[in-house]
Design a protein around this motif. Sequence first.
Motif, PDB file in Angstrom:
ATOM      1  N   GLU A  70      11.798   4.106  45.525  1.00 13.19           N
ATOM      2  CA  GLU A  70      13.223   4.426  45.563  1.00 13.19           C
ATOM      3  C   GLU A  70      14.090   3.351  44.911  1.00 13.19           C
ATOM      4  O   GLU A  70      15.004   3.653  44.138  1.00 13.19           O
ATOM      5  N   LEU A  71      13.829   2.088  45.217  1.00  7.97           N
ATOM      6  CA  LEU A  71      14.662   1.007  44.691  1.00  7.97           C
ATOM      7  C   LEU A  71      14.575   0.920  43.174  1.00  7.97           C
ATOM      8  O   LEU A  71      15.594   0.922  42.466  1.00  7.97           O
ATOM      9  N   ALA A  72      13.358   0.836  42.650  1.00  5.74           N
ATOM     10  CA  ALA A  72      13.187   0.702  41.200  1.00  5.74           C
ATOM     11  C   ALA A  72      13.630   1.973  40.481  1.00  5.74           C
ATOM     12  O   ALA A  72      14.243   1.905  39.404  1.00  5.74           O
ATOM     13  N   ASP A  73      13.336   3.143  41.059  1.00  5.98           N
ATOM     14  CA  ASP A  73      13.726   4.400  40.419  1.00  5.98           C
ATOM     15  C   ASP A  73      15.245   4.506  40.318  1.00  5.98           C
ATOM     16  O   ASP A  73      15.785   4.935  39.282  1.00  5.98           O
ATOM     17  N   ALA A  74      15.958   4.124  41.370  1.00  9.03           N
ATOM     18  CA  ALA A  74      17.417   4.181  41.346  1.00  9.03           C
ATOM     19  C   ALA A  74      17.989   3.197  40.334  1.00  9.03           C
ATOM     20  O   ALA A  74      18.957   3.509  39.618  1.00  9.03           O
ATOM     21  N   THR A  75      17.384   2.022  40.238  1.00  8.09           N
ATOM     22  CA  THR A  75      17.850   1.009  39.280  1.00  8.09           C
ATOM     23  C   THR A  75      17.696   1.509  37.847  1.00  8.09           C
ATOM     24  O   THR A  75      18.622   1.424  37.028  1.00  8.09           O
ATOM     25  N   VAL A  76      16.515   2.031  37.534  1.00  6.45           N
ATOM     26  CA  VAL A  76      16.241   2.518  36.179  1.00  6.45           C
ATOM     27  C   VAL A  76      17.137   3.711  35.838  1.00  6.45           C
ATOM     28  O   VAL A  76      17.695   3.796  34.736  1.00  6.45           O
ATOM     29  N   ALA A  77      17.290   4.640  36.793  1.00  9.54           N
ATOM     30  CA  ALA A  77      18.138   5.811  36.531  1.00  9.54           C
ATOM     31  C   ALA A  77      19.566   5.389  36.200  1.00  9.54           C
ATOM     32  O   ALA A  77      20.191   5.921  35.269  1.00  9.54           O
ATOM     33  N   THR A  78      20.088   4.422  36.934  1.00 11.51           N
ATOM     34  CA  THR A  78      21.452   3.952  36.688  1.00 11.51           C
ATOM     35  C   THR A  78      21.573   3.269  35.329  1.00 11.51           C
ATOM     36  O   THR A  78      22.548   3.473  34.591  1.00 11.51           O
ATOM     37  N   LEU A  79      20.579   2.467  34.970  1.00 13.98           N
ATOM     38  CA  LEU A  79      20.600   1.799  33.665  1.00 13.98           C
ATOM     39  C   LEU A  79      20.613   2.809  32.528  1.00 13.98           C
ATOM     40  O   LEU A  79      21.329   2.641  31.529  1.00 13.98           O
ATOM     41  N   PHE A  80      19.824   3.875  32.666  1.00 13.66           N
ATOM     42  CA  PHE A  80      19.789   4.896  31.624  1.00 13.66           C
ATOM     43  C   PHE A  80      21.096   5.692  31.589  1.00 13.66           C
ATOM     44  O   PHE A  80      21.622   5.997  30.517  1.00 13.66           O
ATOM     45  N   GLU A  81      21.605   6.026  32.770  1.00 12.78           N
ATOM     46  CA  GLU A  81      22.851   6.800  32.829  1.00 12.78           C
ATOM     47  C   GLU A  81      24.008   6.045  32.171  1.00 12.78           C
ATOM     48  O   GLU A  81      24.871   6.646  31.521  1.00 12.78           O
ATOM     49  N   ARG A  82      24.019   4.729  32.307  1.00  9.79           N
ATOM     50  CA  ARG A  82      25.107   3.913  31.757  1.00  9.79           C
ATOM     51  C   ARG A  82      24.811   3.400  30.345  1.00  9.79           C
ATOM     52  O   ARG A  82      25.613   2.670  29.760  1.00  9.79           O
ATOM     53  N   GLY A  83      23.634   3.742  29.820  1.00  7.05           N
ATOM     54  CA  GLY A  83      23.269   3.287  28.487  1.00  7.05           C
ATOM     55  C   GLY A  83      23.067   1.789  28.396  1.00  7.05           C
ATOM     56  O   GLY A  83      23.342   1.183  27.354  1.00  7.05           O
ATOM     57  N   GLU A  84      22.579   1.165  29.482  1.00  2.00           N
ATOM     58  CA  GLU A  84      22.476  -0.300  29.538  1.00  2.00           C
ATOM     59  C   GLU A  84      21.038  -0.819  29.460  1.00  2.00           C
ATOM     60  O   GLU A  84      20.811  -2.012  29.651  1.00  2.00           O
ATOM     61  N   VAL A  85      20.068   0.059  29.154  1.00  3.94           N
ATOM     62  CA  VAL A  85      18.679  -0.395  29.117  1.00  3.94           C
ATOM     63  C   VAL A  85      18.452  -1.407  27.997  1.00  3.94           C
ATOM     64  O   VAL A  85      17.804  -2.440  28.189  1.00  3.94           O
ATOM     65  N   GLY A  86      18.971  -1.114  26.816  1.00  2.00           N
ATOM     66  CA  GLY A  86      18.795  -2.042  25.697  1.00  2.00           C
ATOM     67  C   GLY A  86      19.395  -3.402  25.981  1.00  2.00           C
ATOM     68  O   GLY A  86      18.799  -4.439  25.683  1.00  2.00           O
ATOM     69  N   LYS A  87      20.559  -3.423  26.575  1.00  2.00           N
ATOM     70  CA  LYS A  87      21.223  -4.676  26.929  1.00  2.00           C
ATOM     71  C   LYS A  87      20.392  -5.444  27.952  1.00  2.00           C
ATOM     72  O   LYS A  87      20.194  -6.666  27.835  1.00  2.00           O
TER      73      LYS A  87
END
Length: 392
Positions: A17-34
């Motif tokens: 749950e913790l890691a999945d929520a973190t990754v989902a939020t990063l993708f939703e905000r377009g912040e994975v590359g950063k």
Amino acid sequence: MRYTESSLDTMRRAGDELADATVATLFERGEVGKFNTLMRYVSTAGAPLPDGLPDVAREYLEVTGAPPAWVDWGEMERARLFFIDNNVHISTALSFASMPACYVVPHVAKLLSATHGLDYPSKRMAETGQFTVHLMQPDAFEAGGRFLPAAQKVRLLHASIRHHLEREGRWDTAALGTPICQEDMIGGQMFFSLLVLDSLHRLGVHMSEEGARSYYYAWRVVGAMLGVDQDAVPGTLDEARHFLDLYMLRHMGPSPEGAHLTRQLIDLYEEVVPGTFFDPVVSALVRHLVGDTCGDWLGVPRTSWDTLVKAVPRLIGVLETVEDRSPLGAWALDRLGHLTTVLELSSLTRGRVMHYAIPEHLKKDYGVAGSVPRTRRWVPPAPTVRGRAPGQ
């Protein structure tokens, strides 16, 4: 703890749950590359987090930046000494037993095929080797150690794979379960702990009960750091045997992906072995450690070395006798083991450092096409009535 089909079915639906929520939020905000850019060179514990890190990522890294409060550091030190004493044997077991055991589970082989870099098949082996070496360093959990940041990134890597496969319709969750689910994470923990101990026993390596328990304990700590539900993890080696037998009976079998991955693994290590004369040793070791049934499922070639490799326990026995009788011999063998492990890891990484970044595009990144005293010698727990683990 006794496991049932029903309890394992529940684990098949659960992720992290913790890691999945973190990754989902990063993708939703377009912040994975950063995130990847800022974290690329954050590789040691205690290093200050870079400015500009997304808030959700900073919160995740702060929450997961320390080992569990329940860790017994005496046990962890015993595990480290066990690893030093047996590093070559452990590396052999990880390479030629643990990884093929993953491939003999069809849905795991399918997932690994989907997340292997097709032009760099040694990547997963390099990551596993580097991760284990980081774990067994004296400063693994201290400032300056490399294990904690690696564990944090691997946990996010797993979550990103779940994110891509499920949201892009590349994974049949109803039939195969959640990708990298709790059951599979515990199964992997068993492959890298209990199955390694089984393989050392099969190779004739002398282990104390204390050393075997400590090594297993260290991988329980690893599981906790990777988001495994500790209420579901086998607490003892006997419970681990029950889980592993049930897990393998539920899932093991032949698959095209498993055979393909095994062929890649054999080819990879035949390149590492100097010359060509000893190439068949790779296949012979795999077959010896996983057994003929699993070897046939994985398409492991039969060779003239299949009989000769059974003499390995005798050779190891001679080396251990030298180690027991000579402090200088013990030092030399431990040093040779360390250098062999470093050489193998260097060959697998091709001089690169594994950064465990979150894949922004799964297709682009992963090629988705659609010294131990001989007293109280450890003996593996007996197989459960229902079946046996690979190689037994």
